[in-house]
Scaffold this motif. Sequence first.
Motif, short mmCIF file in Angstrom:
data_model
loop_
_atom_site.label_atom_id
_atom_site.label_comp_id
_atom_site.label_asym_id
_atom_site.label_seq_id
_atom_site.Cartn_x
_atom_site.Cartn_y
_atom_site.Cartn_z
N LEU A 10 9.79 40.02 -8.09
CA LEU A 10 9.70 38.60 -7.75
C LEU A 10 9.72 37.72 -9.00
O LEU A 10 9.89 36.51 -8.89
N GLY A 11 9.51 38.34 -10.18
CA GLY A 11 9.70 37.63 -11.44
C GLY A 11 8.50 36.89 -11.98
O GLY A 11 8.65 36.09 -12.92
N PHE A 12 7.30 37.14 -11.46
CA PHE A 12 6.14 36.37 -11.90
C PHE A 12 5.74 36.67 -13.34
O PHE A 12 5.19 35.81 -14.02
N GLU A 13 5.99 37.88 -13.82
CA GLU A 13 5.61 38.24 -15.19
C GLU A 13 6.82 38.29 -16.12
O GLU A 13 6.69 38.68 -17.28
N ARG A 14 7.97 37.91 -15.64
CA ARG A 14 9.16 37.91 -16.48
C ARG A 14 9.25 36.59 -17.24
O ARG A 14 8.80 35.54 -16.76
N ASP A 15 9.87 36.63 -18.41
CA ASP A 15 9.97 35.42 -19.23
C ASP A 15 10.77 34.33 -18.53
O ASP A 15 10.43 33.14 -18.61
N CYS A 16 11.81 34.73 -17.82
CA CYS A 16 12.66 33.74 -17.15
C CYS A 16 12.08 33.30 -15.80
O CYS A 16 12.57 32.34 -15.20
N LYS A 17 11.04 34.02 -15.33
CA LYS A 17 10.41 33.71 -14.04
C LYS A 17 11.37 33.84 -12.86
O LYS A 17 11.14 33.25 -11.81
N ARG A 18 12.42 34.61 -13.04
CA ARG A 18 13.39 34.81 -11.97
C ARG A 18 13.30 36.24 -11.44
O ARG A 18 13.14 37.18 -12.21
N HIS A 26 5.40 30.83 -4.56
CA HIS A 26 4.16 31.46 -4.12
C HIS A 26 4.50 32.65 -3.22
O HIS A 26 5.61 32.76 -2.69
N TYR A 27 3.52 33.52 -3.06
CA TYR A 27 3.67 34.63 -2.12
C TYR A 27 2.31 34.93 -1.50
O TYR A 27 1.25 34.66 -2.08
N TYR A 28 2.35 35.46 -0.30
CA TYR A 28 1.12 35.88 0.39
C TYR A 28 1.46 37.11 1.22
O TYR A 28 2.36 37.07 2.06
N GLY A 29 0.75 38.20 0.96
CA GLY A 29 1.02 39.45 1.66
C GLY A 29 -0.25 40.04 2.24
O GLY A 29 -1.33 39.91 1.67
N VAL A 30 -0.12 40.69 3.39
CA VAL A 30 -1.25 41.31 4.09
C VAL A 30 -0.94 42.78 4.29
O VAL A 30 0.16 43.14 4.73
N ILE A 45 7.29 34.77 1.26
CA ILE A 45 7.67 34.31 -0.08
C ILE A 45 8.20 32.88 0.02
O ILE A 45 9.06 32.59 0.86
N TRP A 46 7.68 32.01 -0.83
CA TRP A 46 8.16 30.62 -0.91
C TRP A 46 9.04 30.50 -2.16
O TRP A 46 8.61 30.83 -3.27
N ILE A 47 10.26 30.00 -1.99
CA ILE A 47 11.20 29.86 -3.09
C ILE A 47 10.99 28.52 -3.79
O ILE A 47 10.83 27.48 -3.14
N GLU A 48 10.99 28.54 -5.12
CA GLU A 48 10.82 27.32 -5.91
C GLU A 48 11.96 26.34 -5.63
O GLU A 48 13.14 26.70 -5.69
N GLY A 49 11.60 25.10 -5.31
CA GLY A 49 12.59 24.06 -5.09
C GLY A 49 13.29 24.11 -3.75
O GLY A 49 14.21 23.31 -3.51
N ALA A 50 12.89 25.03 -2.87
CA ALA A 50 13.56 25.14 -1.58
C ALA A 50 13.23 23.94 -0.69
O ALA A 50 12.11 23.42 -0.71
N LEU A 51 14.21 23.52 0.06
CA LEU A 51 14.01 22.42 1.00
C LEU A 51 13.29 22.93 2.24
O LEU A 51 13.26 24.13 2.52
N SER A 52 12.73 22.01 3.00
CA SER A 52 12.11 22.39 4.26
C SER A 52 13.21 22.80 5.24
O SER A 52 14.38 22.41 5.09
N PRO A 53 12.89 23.60 6.25
CA PRO A 53 13.92 24.00 7.23
C PRO A 53 14.65 22.81 7.85
O PRO A 53 15.86 22.87 8.08
#
Length: 341
Positions: A10-18, A26-30, A45-53
């Motif tokens: 998901l890229g959270f610890e990568r330098d490019c964040k991609r 954000h992410y939320y898992g159960v 998973i919520w994508i950065e900059g994504a528009l609402s449906p």
Amino acid sequence: MVDQFTNTFLGFERDCKRGVFGRVKHYYGVFEAQNRGSLHLHMVIWIEGALSPKLIQERAMADESFKHQLFLWLESVIKHELPSDTSPLASESKARQKQCLLGRPPHPDHPDFPSIWPQFLREVLDASGHVHKHNDTCFKKTPFSMLSLEPNDRDRLCRFNYPSPLVPESSMNDNGKISLKRIDENVVGYNPTISSSFQCNTDVKFVGSGPFAMALAIYMSHYAAKSTLDSALIMSALAAAMKSLQSNNTTLHSPAVSEDEERCRKLLLKTLNQINGRRELSGQQVACALLGISNHVTDAQFAVFYWSKLLTWTSPTIFPPYQPKLKPDEIFVGQATRFLI
């Protein structure tokens, strides 16, 4: 494994964040335990900059270029077809199936990687159940009288909706529902990078607009709010019930206890014995409880929501604040108002 997925894929610890889906906000898992006890993860998973449906629907309807780019991105991260020019995994080759799921994937630096990777991915998809085949789980909610139907008629009763209709090209209807390109009617949605790396069954879906998206949101919310039946919770509930039966300074064996109360006591005890006797815990669940591992993963902080306080704030006359019933000798000056949570 979950940390590796969130940090690297998901890229959270990568330098490019991609990551494989782009920039993830954000992410939320159960975690959930199957009937066999094995744990698996449901994640949103919520994508950065994504528009609402709703905005996606409006812009796609007004801008063909935007809709085309949206379809290209979705088709690149979610596949519904098997890799081309590949051969199926031989079902009788148990050793090869284990190697696909437990062995190392081809290294990208291998000189023949472009030619061997598609076949490896195909075998992983076959071995991990990405090609749907009906089993008892598909029809566990189907009335027994309907299980004797012909195979073609039973397909419509599969609760996973397989086989799915073929979709030659991705499209969006007037309600905003996106139907992604599907060449194979039985292939479960997957991401090639994730499936080939983790070598396990995955199911990737895009949450957009329309009735399907609403049903999917309810499905995911069900898992996010799903709680396990805890023995301590059962015991505390029964203890409260027993305490109620023992009111007025009577004991269970006192003549003051009526026959109905005694029958209720026995019913509660039998219920507890039945619940605990039928409940099974897997080694994974026990290990997680002993190690203090949480039943969910997320990068976000969520505020605690108290429903009773909201009701009191909106309508204090109908839902007055909770006032504990204290004995006269327990009342003290300056007692703060308490809420029952």
